[in-house]
Scaffold this motif. Structure first.
Motif, PDB file in Angstrom:
ATOM      1  N   ARG A  84       6.946  12.654   0.900  1.00  0.00           N
ATOM      2  CA  ARG A  84       6.958  11.996  -0.402  1.00  0.00           C
ATOM      3  C   ARG A  84       6.131  10.718  -0.301  1.00  0.00           C
ATOM      4  O   ARG A  84       5.976  10.144   0.792  1.00  0.00           O
ATOM      5  N   PRO A  85       5.577  10.254  -1.415  1.00  0.00           N
ATOM      6  CA  PRO A  85       4.866   8.969  -1.391  1.00  0.00           C
ATOM      7  C   PRO A  85       5.852   7.833  -1.142  1.00  0.00           C
ATOM      8  O   PRO A  85       7.001   7.884  -1.598  1.00  0.00           O
ATOM      9  N   TYR A  86       5.393   6.827  -0.424  1.00  0.00           N
ATOM     10  CA  TYR A  86       6.246   5.679  -0.122  1.00  0.00           C
ATOM     11  C   TYR A  86       5.422   4.406  -0.289  1.00  0.00           C
ATOM     12  O   TYR A  86       4.354   4.270   0.316  1.00  0.00           O
TER      13      TYR A  86
ATOM     14  N   TYR B 157       0.846  -1.200   0.000  1.00  0.00           N
ATOM     15  CA  TYR B 157       0.000   0.000   0.000  1.00  0.00           C
ATOM     16  C   TYR B 157       0.878   1.246   0.000  1.00  0.00           C
ATOM     17  O   TYR B 157       2.073   1.198   0.265  1.00  0.00           O
ATOM     18  N   TRP B 158       0.241   2.391  -0.289  1.00  0.00           N
ATOM     19  CA  TRP B 158       0.932   3.664  -0.292  1.00  0.00           C
ATOM     20  C   TRP B 158       0.868   4.297   1.098  1.00  0.00           C
ATOM     21  O   TRP B 158      -0.123   4.177   1.815  1.00  0.00           O
ATOM     22  N   ALA B 159       1.947   4.998   1.455  1.00  0.00           N
ATOM     23  CA  ALA B 159       2.002   5.748   2.707  1.00  0.00           C
ATOM     24  C   ALA B 159       2.662   7.098   2.427  1.00  0.00           C
ATOM     25  O   ALA B 159       3.260   7.309   1.366  1.00  0.00           O
ATOM     26  N   THR B 160       2.520   8.017   3.384  1.00  0.00           N
ATOM     27  CA  THR B 160       3.196   9.311   3.303  1.00  0.00           C
ATOM     28  C   THR B 160       4.399   9.283   4.228  1.00  0.00           C
ATOM     29  O   THR B 160       4.255   9.078   5.438  1.00  0.00           O
TER      30      THR B 160
ATOM     31  N   LEU C 294      -3.798  15.300   2.675  1.00  0.00           N
ATOM     32  CA  LEU C 294      -2.612  14.640   2.128  1.00  0.00           C
ATOM     33  C   LEU C 294      -3.081  13.470   1.278  1.00  0.00           C
ATOM     34  O   LEU C 294      -3.993  12.741   1.661  1.00  0.00           O
ATOM     35  N   SER C 295      -2.483  13.272   0.139  1.00  0.00           N
ATOM     36  CA  SER C 295      -2.898  12.198  -0.759  1.00  0.00           C
ATOM     37  C   SER C 295      -1.755  11.221  -0.977  1.00  0.00           C
ATOM     38  O   SER C 295      -0.619  11.452  -0.551  1.00  0.00           O
ATOM     39  N   THR C 296      -2.059  10.138  -1.681  1.00  0.00           N
ATOM     40  CA  THR C 296      -1.024   9.147  -1.992  1.00  0.00           C
ATOM     41  C   THR C 296       0.027   9.716  -2.939  1.00  0.00           C
ATOM     42  O   THR C 296       1.090   9.110  -3.112  1.00  0.00           O
ATOM     43  N   ALA C 297      -0.273  10.875  -3.537  1.00  0.00           N
ATOM     44  CA  ALA C 297       0.676  11.490  -4.466  1.00  0.00           C
ATOM     45  C   ALA C 297       1.332  12.743  -3.901  1.00  0.00           C
ATOM     46  O   ALA C 297       2.156  13.361  -4.576  1.00  0.00           O
ATOM     47  N   THR C 298       0.980  13.144  -2.669  1.00  0.00           N
ATOM     48  CA  THR C 298       1.520  14.379  -2.108  1.00  0.00           C
ATOM     49  C   THR C 298       3.030  14.300  -1.952  1.00  0.00           C
ATOM     50  O   THR C 298       3.566  13.333  -1.409  1.00  0.00           O
ATOM     51  N   SER C 299       3.699  15.337  -2.432  1.00  0.00           N
ATOM     52  CA  SER C 299       5.154  15.372  -2.374  1.00  0.00           C
ATOM     53  C   SER C 299       5.606  16.823  -2.253  1.00  0.00           C
ATOM     54  O   SER C 299       4.932  17.743  -2.720  1.00  0.00           O
TER      55      SER C 299
END
Length: 358
Positions: A351-353, A198-201, A331-336
């Motif tokens: 950054r997305p991780y 899954y995606w994380a911030t 904050l989104s899965t693409a926030t950077s």
């Protein structure tokens, strides 16, 4: 301790100013006293006892330098001091909504490294408790006769001062467990679904502003509250410790994962940073969050949750203590990139991780 002031506190100050203008027209009997901080009452009483009746027993507990704190549970269990410390610790645990079998939280430390030379010259130290109210006009200390000595909160005293306070690091660790359990019982804690990754911030750097914290405060203890909508449409909450955030005015590079999107229906979540001030009641906070967030209905589109979280915080927290640090919306899965907080007290780079499955 950080000294940030959210908009809500500014509004409270404005309201207080308006009331003050009309004070002559309002009956004095209508004024409501600020409720006493139960943790502050306990630590103040213990400070007076350490300075006076228990001074001889406490001598070996006072550290000779300011680089460490001593847990007061080191006092012999059967001694009058030991019994007083254990009774005080039970009261503190209850006031903070923590289990009675939790660790001992009461410590004593030398307030400032600059006090060491006077201590070595034999200058008799004072004993005080570290108040949670950053806006207080004085700090109450006690001398060897247990007489009150009022100290300025803005200037480091020339005389050595020992501070009785709560081990906020240990309190945060226990508090996060209490919040997760309480929210889980109500179906509002996040439930990671990591089978497919899954995606994380990830926070690559973070800095909180320097707001001239008083001399009697030690390191800050920050924790994060992340919130988003779960697959069932209910708001889900995750809590995260940030033990490295000791001081404002310093940039840290933690590489920590703060928002985990595996539990959320949308690819959006909000983040709020809070500070443990010694008086934080974690069960009260979790119950308040649970009650407030249950009323928010998923309407098929993401609704920012920061305001709901801040409004859920008990009113007493906003009277004197700046427990709220800052917040970041959606904050989104693409926030950077580098993001300034809504309260302009913090700056984070994220950054997305992608979290790989096991």
């Amino acid at each position: 301790m950080l000294s940030s002031r959210p908009i809500r506190l500014a509004f409270s100050s404005l309201t207080a100013a308006v009331v003050a203008v009309g004070v002559l027209a309002a009956p004095a009997a209508q004024a409501k006293p600020v409720p006493a901080d139960p943790v502050g009452v306990v630590t103040d009483r213990l400070a007076r006892q350490l300075a006076g009746e228990f001074a001889a027993d406490a001598r070996n507990l006072f550290p000779a330098t300011a680089d460490r704190a001593v847990n007061l549970a080191r006092a012999p269990e059967t001694s009058p001091l030991g019994r007083a410390v254990r009774a005080a610790n039970r009261t503190v645990l209850a006031a903070k909504g923590l289990p009675q079998n939790g660790a001992s939280l009461l410590t004593v430390r030398l307030a400032d490294p600059g006090m060491v030379p006077a201590l070595r010259r034999g200058v008799a130290p004072l004993v005080a408790s570290s108040p949670s109210d950053d806006t207080g006009v004085s700090v109450t200390a006690y001398d060897r006769a247990a007489n009150r000595v009022l100290l300025s909160p803005d200037r480091v005293p020339d005389r050595p001062v020992y501070l009785v306070e709560v081990d906020t690091g240990a309190a945060v660790t226990m508090g996060m467990a209490v919040m997760r359990t309480t929210l889980s019982e109500r179906g509002q804690a996040t439930q990671p679904r990591a089978a497919a990754g899954y995606w994380a911030t990830q926070v690559t750097s973070i800095r909180l502003d320097d707001d001239m914290e008083p001399w009697h405060k030690g390191k800050a203890e920050i924790f994060a509250i992340a919130a988003g909508f779960g697959q069932d449409g209910k708001v889900k909450v995750d809590t995260v410790e940030m033990p490295y955030l000791d001081h404002d005015g310093t940039t840290y590079y933690p590489g920590q994962l703060l928002v985990h999107f595996s539990s959320y229906k949308y690819n959006l979540a909000d983040l709020v940073l809070m500070e443990e001030d010694g008086g934080t009641n974690y069960r009260e906070l979790a119950l308040a969050l649970s009650q407030a967030l249950l009323t928010i209905v998923d309407g098929g589109v993401y609704i920012p949750l920061v305001s709901a979280i801040l409004n859920a915080i008990p009113d007493s927290w906003w009277v004197d203590d700046p427990d709220y640090v800052d917040s970041w919306y959606t904050l989104s899965t693409a926030t950077s990139g580098t993001l300034r907080g809504a309260a302009a007290n913090g700056t984070i780079s994220v950054r997305p991780y992608w979290v790989q499955p096991l």
